[in-house]
Design a protein around this motif. Structure first.
Motif, PDB file in Angstrom:
ATOM      1  N   LEU A  35      76.426  88.886  86.839  1.00  0.00           N
ATOM      2  CA  LEU A  35      76.077  89.221  85.454  1.00  0.00           C
ATOM      3  C   LEU A  35      77.170  88.776  84.493  1.00  0.00           C
ATOM      4  O   LEU A  35      76.907  88.105  83.493  1.00  0.00           O
ATOM      5  CB  LEU A  35      75.837  90.729  85.342  1.00  0.00           C
ATOM      6  N   ARG A  36      78.425  89.165  84.823  1.00  0.00           N
ATOM      7  CA  ARG A  36      79.529  88.827  83.943  1.00  0.00           C
ATOM      8  C   ARG A  36      79.686  87.309  83.824  1.00  0.00           C
ATOM      9  O   ARG A  36      79.882  86.772  82.742  1.00  0.00           O
ATOM     10  CB  ARG A  36      80.808  89.447  84.485  1.00  0.00           C
ATOM     11  N   ARG A  37      79.603  86.615  84.967  1.00  0.00           N
ATOM     12  CA  ARG A  37      79.729  85.158  84.962  1.00  0.00           C
ATOM     13  C   ARG A  37      78.674  84.512  84.079  1.00  0.00           C
ATOM     14  O   ARG A  37      78.954  83.606  83.294  1.00  0.00           O
ATOM     15  CB  ARG A  37      79.596  84.607  86.388  1.00  0.00           C
ATOM     16  N   ASP A  38      77.430  84.975  84.219  1.00  0.00           N
ATOM     17  CA  ASP A  38      76.334  84.372  83.447  1.00  0.00           C
ATOM     18  C   ASP A  38      76.521  84.586  81.962  1.00  0.00           C
ATOM     19  O   ASP A  38      76.266  83.673  81.165  1.00  0.00           O
ATOM     20  CB  ASP A  38      74.993  84.971  83.900  1.00  0.00           C
ATOM     21  N   ILE A  39      76.948  85.768  81.557  1.00  0.00           N
ATOM     22  CA  ILE A  39      77.149  86.039  80.136  1.00  0.00           C
ATOM     23  C   ILE A  39      78.285  85.180  79.593  1.00  0.00           C
ATOM     24  O   ILE A  39      78.166  84.563  78.524  1.00  0.00           O
ATOM     25  CB  ILE A  39      77.432  87.541  79.900  1.00  0.00           C
ATOM     26  N   LEU A  41      79.402  82.336  80.780  1.00  0.00           N
ATOM     27  CA  LEU A  41      78.998  80.915  80.748  1.00  0.00           C
ATOM     28  C   LEU A  41      78.013  80.643  79.624  1.00  0.00           C
ATOM     29  O   LEU A  41      78.047  79.556  79.026  1.00  0.00           O
ATOM     30  CB  LEU A  41      78.410  80.523  82.109  1.00  0.00           C
ATOM     31  N   LEU A  42      77.149  81.582  79.329  1.00  0.00           N
ATOM     32  CA  LEU A  42      76.206  81.414  78.220  1.00  0.00           C
ATOM     33  C   LEU A  42      76.975  81.294  76.900  1.00  0.00           C
ATOM     34  O   LEU A  42      76.678  80.416  76.065  1.00  0.00           O
ATOM     35  CB  LEU A  42      75.244  82.610  78.178  1.00  0.00           C
ATOM     36  N   VAL A  43      77.967  82.156  76.723  1.00  0.00           N
ATOM     37  CA  VAL A  43      78.777  82.107  75.501  1.00  0.00           C
ATOM     38  C   VAL A  43      79.578  80.804  75.454  1.00  0.00           C
ATOM     39  O   VAL A  43      79.692  80.173  74.397  1.00  0.00           O
ATOM     40  CB  VAL A  43      79.711  83.344  75.414  1.00  0.00           C
ATOM     41  N   TRP A  45      78.765  77.947  76.858  1.00  0.00           N
ATOM     42  CA  TRP A  45      77.798  76.877  76.572  1.00  0.00           C
ATOM     43  C   TRP A  45      77.539  76.794  75.064  1.00  0.00           C
ATOM     44  O   TRP A  45      77.564  75.719  74.472  1.00  0.00           O
ATOM     45  CB  TRP A  45      76.477  77.177  77.273  1.00  0.00           C
ATOM     46  N   ALA A  46      77.291  77.961  74.445  1.00  0.00           N
ATOM     47  CA  ALA A  46      77.015  77.994  73.005  1.00  0.00           C
ATOM     48  C   ALA A  46      78.220  77.476  72.225  1.00  0.00           C
ATOM     49  O   ALA A  46      78.083  76.679  71.290  1.00  0.00           O
ATOM     50  CB  ALA A  46      76.657  79.413  72.565  1.00  0.00           C
TER      51      ALA A  46
ATOM     52  N   THR B 119      72.217  85.906  72.092  1.00  0.00           N
ATOM     53  CA  THR B 119      73.149  84.831  72.466  1.00  0.00           C
ATOM     54  C   THR B 119      72.378  83.605  72.942  1.00  0.00           C
ATOM     55  O   THR B 119      72.703  82.466  72.570  1.00  0.00           O
ATOM     56  CB  THR B 119      74.105  85.297  73.579  1.00  0.00           C
ATOM     57  N   ALA B 123      72.240  79.887  71.239  1.00  0.00           N
ATOM     58  CA  ALA B 123      72.600  78.722  72.062  1.00  0.00           C
ATOM     59  C   ALA B 123      71.500  77.663  72.033  1.00  0.00           C
ATOM     60  O   ALA B 123      71.781  76.459  71.959  1.00  0.00           O
ATOM     61  CB  ALA B 123      72.875  79.165  73.500  1.00  0.00           C
ATOM     62  N   LEU B 126      71.658  75.803  68.743  1.00  0.00           N
ATOM     63  CA  LEU B 126      72.747  74.829  68.762  1.00  0.00           C
ATOM     64  C   LEU B 126      72.370  73.614  69.601  1.00  0.00           C
ATOM     65  O   LEU B 126      72.684  72.472  69.239  1.00  0.00           O
ATOM     66  CB  LEU B 126      74.020  75.477  69.311  1.00  0.00           C
ATOM     67  N   TYR B 180      71.024  80.912  83.070  1.00  0.00           N
ATOM     68  CA  TYR B 180      72.056  81.932  82.866  1.00  0.00           C
ATOM     69  C   TYR B 180      71.463  83.191  82.224  1.00  0.00           C
ATOM     70  O   TYR B 180      71.756  84.310  82.647  1.00  0.00           O
ATOM     71  CB  TYR B 180      73.179  81.378  81.977  1.00  0.00           C
ATOM     72  N   ALA B 184      71.080  86.849  84.101  1.00  0.00           N
ATOM     73  CA  ALA B 184      71.751  88.001  83.500  1.00  0.00           C
ATOM     74  C   ALA B 184      70.749  89.123  83.203  1.00  0.00           C
ATOM     75  O   ALA B 184      70.987  90.288  83.509  1.00  0.00           O
ATOM     76  CB  ALA B 184      72.465  87.585  82.209  1.00  0.00           C
ATOM     77  N   VAL B 187      69.418  90.674  86.548  1.00  0.00           N
ATOM     78  CA  VAL B 187      70.393  91.591  87.148  1.00  0.00           C
ATOM     79  C   VAL B 187      70.405  92.901  86.356  1.00  0.00           C
ATOM     80  O   VAL B 187      70.409  93.995  86.922  1.00  0.00           O
ATOM     81  CB  VAL B 187      71.805  90.968  87.169  1.00  0.00           C
TER      82      VAL B 187
END
Lengths: 66, 207
Positions: A35-39, A41-43, A45-46, B119, B123, B126, B180, B184, B187
Motif C-alpha cells: 500500500l505504502r509503495r503504491d501511494i 509511486l503514484l505521487v 509518477w505525478a 491523486t 496524475a 498531468l 498503482y 492501493a 489493499v
C-alpha cells in the motif's frame, strides 16, 4: 452429484471476514503489503509528469520545434 | 459541467454496485467497482486535450512576447485544472460510489480511498497534458492518449494478472497509473486490519 473440490473450496470461503486477506490478494494478483509503495509511486509518477511538463518548452526549443 | 456529470455518473454507478455483500461475488464486484472508478476518471482526463490545444497558439504567442514564462502558465493551468476539473469531480464521483456500494466502512479507509482517487485523477490529468504538449494535432494526441489508457487498463491489475503474462511484457504494469491506484485501493478495501492516515502527510501507516 458429488461436489467438485472447487465447489467445496468456494463454499468453505464463506463471507469476507472469514477469508484470509492473502487468498483474496492472490486471486486478484495484488500484493497486500504494498500500500505504502503504491501511494508513494503514484505521487512520484505525478511529480515526474509535472516536471516533464515544466521543462517541455526548453525541450521544444532544444529540438528546434515551435 | 464536469462536476455535474461526475455526480450523476457516480450515483448511477453507485446504484449499479448497490450495497455489495461480503461474499465471493461481493469481492468480484468490489474489485470491479474500484477498477471502473479509476477507468472513468482516466477517461475524464481527455477533456484536458481540447482545452490545451485551443489555448496553445495564444499561449505560445504571449510567451514569445514575454508576458510570462511558459512554466508559470503550466503551474497555473495545472493547479486550476487539478482542483476544479480533477479533485472536485473525483470526490463527487467517488463519494456516492463508496457509500452506495458499501465499501469498507470507517473514516480512515474512506479518507484513504478518496486520497488515492484524487491523486490518481491529478496524475492522469498531468499525463494527458504531457501527451498534448508533445503532440502537434488533436488527432495524434487523442490516439496516443487512448493507447496509453488501454495499456494502463490492460495492466491495471484487474483484467489480467501480470505475474502470468510473458516476462517480456510483465514490466509494463509498472508504467500503468491504474495499477498503482487499483492495488492501493484494493489493499485498503480487502485488508482486514484497518490502516490509519496521518492527516496532512502523504503517508499511510498500517496498523
Amino acid at each position: 452429484m458429488q461436489e467438485s473440490s472447487f465447489d467445496l473450496a468456494v463454499e468453505g470461503l464463506g463471507s469476507i471476514e472469514n477469508v484470509d486477506g492473502e487468498i483474496i490478494a492472490e486471486t486478484l494478483g495484488i500484493n497486500m503489503g504494498k500500500l505504502r509503495r503504491d501511494i508513494v509511486l503514484l505521487v512520484i509518477w505525478a511529480g515526474s509528469l509535472f516536471l516533464v511538463l515544466l521543462i517541455s518548452p526548453t525541450l521544444r526549443s532544444l529540438f528546434g520545434r515551435r | 459541467m464536469t462536476c455535474s456529470v461526475a455526480l450523476i455518473f457516480g450515483i448511477f454507478v453507485g446504484l449499479t454496485f448497490w450495497k455489495l455483500e461480503k461474499d465471493i461475488a461481493g469481492v468480484q464486484n468490489r474489485a470491479g467497482a474500484i477498477f471502473f472508478t479509476l477507468v472513468f476518471l482516466d477517461l475524464l482526463a481527455v477533456t484536458s486535450i481540447d482545452s490545451l490545444l485551443n489555448e496553445r497558439a495564444v499561449i505560445r504567442k504571449e510567451v514569445r512576447l514575454g508576458y510570462y514564462p511558459a512554466f508559470m502558465y503550466m503551474i497555473a493551468k495545472t493547479l486550476v485544472d487539478a482542483i476544479l476539473l480533477r479533485a472536485i469531480p473525483a470526490l463527487l464521483f467517488g463519494l456516492p460510489v463508496y457509500f452506495m456500494a458499501k465499501l469498507s466502512p470507517g473514516s480512515a479507509k474512506t479518507m484513504m480511498f478518496m486520497f488515492v482517487l484524487v491523486t490518481f485523477a491529478i496524475a492522469t490529468q498531468l499525463q494527458a497534458m504531457v501527451i498534448v504538449e508533445y503532440s502537434r494535432r488533436a488527432g495524434t494526441a487523442t490516439v496516443v492518449f487512448v493507447m496509453v489508457l488501454v495499456i494502463s487498463m490492460l495492466f491495471g491489475g484487474f483484467l489480467v494478472n501480470a505475474d502470468s503474462t510473458h516476462p517480456g511484457v510483465a514490466w509494463v504494469q509498472y508504467l500503468s497509473l491504474i495499477f498503482y491506484a487499483f492495488e492501493a485501493m484494493a489493499v485498503n478495501e480487502f485488508k482486514v486490519r484497518p490502516c490509519a492516515l496521518v492527516y496532512g502527510y502523504y503517508v499511510a501507516i498500517l496498523s
